[in-house]
Design a protein around this motif. Structure first.
Motif, PDB file in Angstrom:
ATOM      1  N   SER A   1       0.823  -1.211   0.000  1.00 51.36           N
ATOM      2  CA  SER A   1       0.000   0.000   0.000  1.00 51.36           C
ATOM      3  C   SER A   1       0.858   1.263   0.000  1.00 51.36           C
ATOM      4  N   ILE A   2       1.951   1.258   0.750  1.00 48.03           N
ATOM      5  CA  ILE A   2       2.832   2.429   0.779  1.00 48.03           C
ATOM      6  C   ILE A   2       3.433   2.684  -0.605  1.00 48.03           C
ATOM      7  N   THR A   3       4.007   1.644  -1.200  1.00 49.10           N
ATOM      8  CA  THR A   3       4.696   1.826  -2.483  1.00 49.10           C
ATOM      9  C   THR A   3       3.712   2.169  -3.596  1.00 49.10           C
ATOM     10  N   HIS A   4       2.532   1.554  -3.596  1.00 51.63           N
ATOM     11  CA  HIS A   4       1.533   1.881  -4.615  1.00 51.63           C
ATOM     12  C   HIS A   4       1.018   3.307  -4.428  1.00 51.63           C
ATOM     13  N   ALA A   5       0.790   3.698  -3.186  1.00 51.86           N
ATOM     14  CA  ALA A   5       0.294   5.059  -2.939  1.00 51.86           C
ATOM     15  C   ALA A   5       1.269   6.090  -3.479  1.00 51.86           C
ATOM     16  N   LEU A   6       2.533   5.921  -3.174  1.00 48.57           N
ATOM     17  CA  LEU A   6       3.539   6.908  -3.590  1.00 48.57           C
ATOM     18  C   LEU A   6       3.718   6.932  -5.102  1.00 48.57           C
ATOM     19  N   ALA A   7       3.436   5.779  -5.750  1.00 44.19           N
ATOM     20  CA  ALA A   7       3.567   5.710  -7.209  1.00 44.19           C
ATOM     21  C   ALA A   7       2.295   6.147  -7.929  1.00 44.19           C
ATOM     22  N   GLY A   8       1.277   6.531  -7.175  1.00 44.41           N
ATOM     23  CA  GLY A   8       0.027   6.953  -7.797  1.00 44.41           C
ATOM     24  C   GLY A   8      -0.822   5.811  -8.306  1.00 44.41           C
ATOM     25  N   LYS A   9      -0.569   4.597  -7.831  1.00 44.25           N
ATOM     26  CA  LYS A   9      -1.322   3.419  -8.263  1.00 44.25           C
ATOM     27  C   LYS A   9      -2.497   3.160  -7.325  1.00 44.25           C
ATOM     28  N   GLN A  10      -3.389   2.286  -7.790  1.00 41.69           N
ATOM     29  CA  GLN A  10      -4.493   1.863  -6.942  1.00 41.69           C
ATOM     30  C   GLN A  10      -3.979   1.018  -5.768  1.00 41.69           C
ATOM     31  N   LEU A  11      -4.670   1.105  -4.636  1.00 41.35           N
ATOM     32  CA  LEU A  11      -4.321   0.327  -3.449  1.00 41.35           C
ATOM     33  C   LEU A  11      -5.298  -0.837  -3.356  1.00 41.35           C
ATOM     34  N   PRO A  12      -4.889  -2.051  -3.783  1.00 39.06           N
ATOM     35  CA  PRO A  12      -5.835  -3.168  -3.829  1.00 39.06           C
ATOM     36  C   PRO A  12      -6.147  -3.704  -2.434  1.00 39.06           C
ATOM     37  N   VAL A  13      -7.440  -3.845  -2.149  1.00 35.82           N
ATOM     38  CA  VAL A  13      -7.909  -4.407  -0.878  1.00 35.82           C
ATOM     39  C   VAL A  13      -8.845  -5.562  -1.209  1.00 35.82           C
ATOM     40  N   TYR A  14      -8.546  -6.733  -0.669  1.00 35.18           N
ATOM     41  CA  TYR A  14      -9.348  -7.912  -0.977  1.00 35.18           C
ATOM     42  C   TYR A  14     -10.767  -7.806  -0.418  1.00 35.18           C
ATOM     43  N   GLY A  15     -11.745  -8.274  -1.216  1.00 38.12           N
ATOM     44  CA  GLY A  15     -13.112  -8.427  -0.752  1.00 38.12           C
ATOM     45  C   GLY A  15     -13.708  -7.135  -0.236  1.00 38.12           C
ATOM     46  N   ASP A  16     -14.300  -7.228   0.989  1.00 41.59           N
ATOM     47  CA  ASP A  16     -14.898  -6.033   1.587  1.00 41.59           C
ATOM     48  C   ASP A  16     -13.940  -5.308   2.518  1.00 41.59           C
ATOM     49  N   GLY A  17     -12.714  -5.831   2.652  1.00 47.56           N
ATOM     50  CA  GLY A  17     -11.703  -5.177   3.474  1.00 47.56           C
ATOM     51  C   GLY A  17     -11.870  -5.398   4.966  1.00 47.56           C
ATOM     52  N   LYS A  18     -12.811  -6.236   5.360  1.00 45.01           N
ATOM     53  CA  LYS A  18     -13.097  -6.399   6.785  1.00 45.01           C
ATOM     54  C   LYS A  18     -12.422  -7.612   7.415  1.00 45.01           C
ATOM     55  N   ASN A  19     -11.531  -8.259   6.675  1.00 44.98           N
ATOM     56  CA  ASN A  19     -10.738  -9.340   7.267  1.00 44.98           C
ATOM     57  C   ASN A  19      -9.885  -8.757   8.381  1.00 44.98           C
ATOM     58  N   MET A  20      -9.892  -9.417   9.528  1.00 42.27           N
ATOM     59  CA  MET A  20      -9.236  -8.895  10.725  1.00 42.27           C
ATOM     60  C   MET A  20      -7.902  -9.608  10.966  1.00 42.27           C
ATOM     61  N   ARG A  21      -6.893  -8.827  11.355  1.00 43.38           N
ATOM     62  CA  ARG A  21      -5.580  -9.370  11.704  1.00 43.38           C
ATOM     63  C   ARG A  21      -5.043  -8.646  12.936  1.00 43.38           C
ATOM     64  N   ASP A  22      -4.212  -9.350  13.691  1.00 41.32           N
ATOM     65  CA  ASP A  22      -3.454  -8.697  14.763  1.00 41.32           C
ATOM     66  C   ASP A  22      -2.113  -8.286  14.177  1.00 41.32           C
ATOM     67  N   TRP A  23      -1.682  -7.052  14.449  1.00 45.80           N
ATOM     68  CA  TRP A  23      -0.488  -6.490  13.824  1.00 45.80           C
ATOM     69  C   TRP A  23       0.637  -6.337  14.841  1.00 45.80           C
ATOM     70  N   LEU A  24       1.808  -6.835  14.476  1.00 49.37           N
ATOM     71  CA  LEU A  24       2.981  -6.889  15.361  1.00 49.37           C
ATOM     72  C   LEU A  24       4.152  -6.195  14.676  1.00 49.37           C
ATOM     73  N   TYR A  25       4.657  -5.138  15.287  1.00 48.52           N
ATOM     74  CA  TYR A  25       5.829  -4.448  14.731  1.00 48.52           C
ATOM     75  C   TYR A  25       7.033  -5.376  14.802  1.00 48.52           C
ATOM     76  N   VAL A  26       7.808  -5.442  13.714  1.00 45.92           N
ATOM     77  CA  VAL A  26       8.859  -6.447  13.616  1.00 45.92           C
ATOM     78  C   VAL A  26       9.919  -6.292  14.701  1.00 45.92           C
ATOM     79  N   GLY A  27      10.203  -5.076  15.141  1.00 48.77           N
ATOM     80  CA  GLY A  27      11.161  -4.883  16.220  1.00 48.77           C
ATOM     81  C   GLY A  27      10.681  -5.505  17.522  1.00 48.77           C
ATOM     82  N   ASP A  28       9.364  -5.421  17.778  1.00 48.15           N
ATOM     83  CA  ASP A  28       8.793  -6.083  18.949  1.00 48.15           C
ATOM     84  C   ASP A  28       8.891  -7.599  18.812  1.00 48.15           C
ATOM     85  N   HIS A  29       8.653  -8.101  17.608  1.00 48.37           N
ATOM     86  CA  HIS A  29       8.785  -9.542  17.387  1.00 48.37           C
ATOM     87  C   HIS A  29      10.210 -10.005  17.692  1.00 48.37           C
ATOM     88  N   CYS A  30      11.185  -9.246  17.228  1.00 46.73           N
ATOM     89  CA  CYS A  30      12.585  -9.614  17.472  1.00 46.73           C
ATOM     90  C   CYS A  30      12.906  -9.643  18.966  1.00 46.73           C
TER      91      CYS A  30
END
Length: 354
Positions: free
Chosen positions: A202-231
């Motif tokens: 999404s970041i790279t497409h946004a900056l390039a002026g491209k569409q930001l593809p989101v699957y389905g209705d976009g309501k799929n839920m995920r828990d998000w973990l910053y990689v530094g915290d994972h390490c």
């Protein structure tokens, strides 16, 4: 010395960099350098004697035996894996080979090495297998989050291959006594992530002026973990975890995909406004859902907090802002990994290139 597999990939490379920033213990880094492995991520370690890189396929038993014999590691941290669900749908065979056969080969090489260690070194040796919450399947909106006792129910070729590898790790502890540890983490994001995953795409497409593809209705839920915290969690587990046990690692940040993209657009609107002044939200495009798309993942990370004292340092907002700023500051890295093969993959997966 510790042995890291897949240390040129997203999570593995972040772990290697964090480890060598905070201690002087050397790392031997074994990576096959597939499309997602990038030595440019480790460029700052090019002349660092603490980092020994070996281009090795974890399915190559002879090469693994040589690494163990030469470097004599006190621990193995196993990151190497094919990890993208969409790619597993198009080519499941590679996932079976790397994630199942490769993990088995590494386990067996580690067991042979461990068996010959002196008693004290044998006692302190650890094999940490880095896995995913996707092995648990999909949750309904009212279901409790995954914990370490949640039954496995993988729904994609990727998650099935990771589930099989988890079972092999468990079996090698219970059958042979190999001091293994398994972690199941939620969705990672942060610096150096290959731009096929939702946030860097999404970041790279946004900056390039491209569409930001989101699957389905976009309501799929995920828990998000910053990689530094994972390490930091992985360091905690390898140092204090109980052999034979598993630990769930999550960020306590459950978000719908569309909310992730909306927040990302809002931060980009602030940090890098478009020339027209229009919000990046206008570039969002809903696309056909992928086959078998799990509706919700959520991690209960209570155990690692109560037993090992770990909690994430970043909120989703602070971690996402750091991530976006990193991509804004490192456009050369992004350009280096977005090869023709990558662009062909985006075209195949989302059906267009804008």
């Amino acid at each position: 010395m510790i042995l890291v597999t897949g240390g040129a990939g997203f999570i593995g490379a972040n772990f290697v960099l964090e480890w060598l920033r905070s201690c002087d213990e050397p790392i031997v880094n074994a990576d096959k350098l597939t499309y997602a492995g990038n030595l440019r991520t480790l460029q700052s370690l090019e002349h660092d004697s603490r980092h020994v890189f070996a281009r090795v396929d974890i399915c190559d038993r002879q090469a693994l035996d040589a690494l163990f014999a030469v470097h004599r590691p006190r621990a193995v941290l196993h990151f190497a894996a094919e990890s993208h669900v969409d790619r597993s749908i198009h080519g499941p065979g590679e996932f079976l080979q790397t994630n199942v056969v490769g993990t088995f080969t590494l386990l067996d090489a580690a067991r042979a090495y461990w068996n010959e260690l002196p008693a004290a070194q044998k006692e302190s040796f650890r094999f940490l297998h880095v896995s995913t919450d996707e092995v648990f399947g999909s949750l309904q909106s009212a279901d409790p989050a995954f914990n370490e006792r949640t039954p496995y129910a993988p729904n994609s070729p990727y998650s099935a291959s990771k589930a099989a590898s988890d079972h092999f790790v468990r079996a090698y502890h219970h059958t042979y006594g190999l001091p293994t540890l398994t972690t199941n983490c939620s969705n990672n994001y942060g610096p150096y992530q290959f731009p096929e995953k939702l946030i860097p795409l999404s970041i790279t497409h946004a900056l390039a002026g491209k569409q930001l593809p989101v699957y389905g209705d976009g309501k799929n839920m995920r828990d998000w973990l910053y990689v530094g915290d994972h390490c930091s969690a992985l360091r905690t587990v390898v140092e204090r975890g109980v052999p034979g046990e598993t630990y769930n690692i999550g960020g306590w940040n459950e978000k719908a995909n569309i909310d992730v993209v909306h927040t990302l657009c809002d931060v980009l609107d602030e940090l890098r406004p478009t020339a027209s002044g229009a919000s990046y939200r206008k570039q969002i495009e809903f696309v056909k859902d992928r086959p078998g798309h799990d509706r919700r993942y959520a991690i209960d990370a209570t155990r690692i907090g109560s037993e090992l004292g770990w909690r994430p340092a970043e909120t989703f907002d602070t971690g996402l802002r750091k991530t976006i700023q990193w991509y804004l500051n490192n456009t050369a890295w992004v350009e280096g990994v977005t090869s023709g093969d990558y662009r062909n993959w985006i075209d195949m997966q989302y059906g267009h290139s804008r």
